[in-house]
Design a protein around this motif. Structure first.
Motif, PDB file in Angstrom:
ATOM      1  N   UNK A  98       0.827  -1.207   0.000  1.00  0.00           N
ATOM      2  CA  UNK A  98       0.000   0.000   0.000  1.00  0.00           C
ATOM      3  C   UNK A  98       0.856   1.250   0.000  1.00  0.00           C
ATOM      4  N   UNK A  99       0.467   2.190  -0.827  1.00  0.00           N
ATOM      5  CA  UNK A  99       1.145   3.483  -0.899  1.00  0.00           C
ATOM      6  C   UNK A  99       0.579   4.395   0.188  1.00  0.00           C
ATOM      7  N   UNK A 100       1.414   4.825   1.147  1.00  0.00           N
ATOM      8  CA  UNK A 100       0.901   5.672   2.236  1.00  0.00           C
ATOM      9  C   UNK A 100       0.409   7.030   1.768  1.00  0.00           C
ATOM     10  N   UNK A 101       0.709   7.403   0.525  1.00  0.00           N
ATOM     11  CA  UNK A 101       0.212   8.661  -0.020  1.00  0.00           C
ATOM     12  C   UNK A 101      -1.230   8.538  -0.507  1.00  0.00           C
ATOM     13  N   UNK A 102      -1.700   7.293  -0.640  1.00  0.00           N
ATOM     14  CA  UNK A 102      -3.071   7.070  -1.085  1.00  0.00           C
ATOM     15  C   UNK A 102      -4.036   7.205   0.074  1.00  0.00           C
TER      16      UNK A 102
END
Length: 346
Positions: free
Chosen positions: A13-17
């Protein structure tokens, strides 16, 4: 519409999402979850105002494949950012409420203290402000043809959502998973107390046909009398009664079928995390021994959909934030199942 055809659900998972690592926005997601960092009237433990941000972080570890709802996430979930002004207002009023609760708990006369009179007035005005804030948020999203859920905060937070849903539906019921009835009138003098949410909902929103309460194991005599005099608008399934029926041979499947049969065609799910066994939510505001495993509630949600009933909204509240990620981890998984159920039902 959100296009997730090329999104790799198996990647890190991209923490920016956004929540659950989805690249969703408010515009393209079908489901909006309103963050409400508010816990002004909690009467025991605190920390629930920080839950939306903690659950969002923990949600990055939740796998998107759900065998019961394998493609629901593809329609997009969006968790609104924490409103810092609302969070600061909650923190300020929480301190006012703490001083007031301490004062009245010692048997002091309220009228004799102008500062305390000011505190109770400000807290009650704050409750009205919160209700309108949530109502306006929910109303806007519903007008934009979005599905709407809510992530608290304490259990006072969803009142504005209930009101907004009442403008969309002639009648609906609430499935309340909770260790408490929340039927106290202006508990501790706070009109919109976390312990008064269902009392207020029944008295102020006539479109709410019934409230089916599941897992209650802590209530006052006034609440018991309210249930008895509710003309069937409050349908209780107390934790002890469920356990005793199971001890006698009834299955949870049979009990769940009865619970679902008590619900009208349209259902809002109000999930107070303290309805679970406290080992799953040790930092919830008011933990009570007893309660459910999480899989029992997931089974109940799935059976609601199988019955042909329509889930029109949800709130997930009272998730505490402690020294570990455990509370947020459990909260994130409950949120994911609620999002999947709401999307699938619409």
């Amino acid at each position: 519409m959100l296009d997730l055809k090329n999104f790799d659900q198996n990647a890190v998972s991209n923490p920016e999402n956004n929540v659950f690592g989805l690249p969703s926005t408010e515009e393209n997601a079908d489901l909006i979850v309103i963050s409400v960092p508010w816990e002004v009237t909690v009467s025991y433990g605190s920390g629930t105002a920080k839950a939306p941000e903690a659950i969002c972080r923990a949600s990055l570890q939740v796998d998107l494949y759900d065998p019961q709802f394998p493609d629901a996430w593809k329609r997009g979930f969006y968790l609104t950012p924490t409103d810092k002004q609302l969070q600061l207002k909650s923190a300020y009023l929480r301190r006012e409420a703490e001083l007031y609760i301490d004062y009245i708990s010692r048997g002091e006369e309220l009228k004799a203290n102008q500062f305390m009179c000011k505190s109770i007035r400000e807290v009650n005005e704050g409750g009205e402000y919160l209700n309108d804030w949530v109502y306006q948020q929910a109303k806007t999203h519903l007008k934009n043809k979005k599905l709407v859920g809510l992530l608290g905060g304490d259990h006072s937070t969803p009142f504005g959502l209930y009101k907004a849903l009442a403008e969309q539906h002639d009648e609906y019921g609430i499935l309340q998973i909770d260790a408490h009835c929340d039927l106290k009138k202006a508990y501790e003098g706070f009109k919109y107390s976390h312990a008064s949410i269902m009392y207020n909902a029944l008295n102020e929103i006539p479109q709410i046909k019934t409230i089916t309460q599941v897992g209650v194991r802590d209530m006052s005599q006034d609440e018991w009398e309210f249930i008895q005099n509710s003309n069937g608008r409050v349908i209780p399934y107390f934790d002890q009664d469920i356990k005793e029926r199971q001890f006698g041979g009834d299955t949870f499947r049979e009990i769940a079928a009865e619970i679902i049969n008590s619900l009208p065609q349209k259902v809002h799910i109000s999930f107070d995390i303290d309805g679970l066994d406290p080992k799953l939510c040790p930092n919830t505001g008011t933990p009570v021994p007893g309660g459910f495993e999480l899989d029992r509630m997931f089974y109940l949600f799935h059976e609601i959909l199988k019955s042909g009933r329509k889930v029109i909204g949800f709130d997930l509240v009272e998730v505490g934030v402690g020294d570990t990620e455990w509370n947020a981890n459990v909260g994130a998984r409950a949120l994911f199942k609620l999002c999947n159920a709401l999307i699938t039902s619409n």
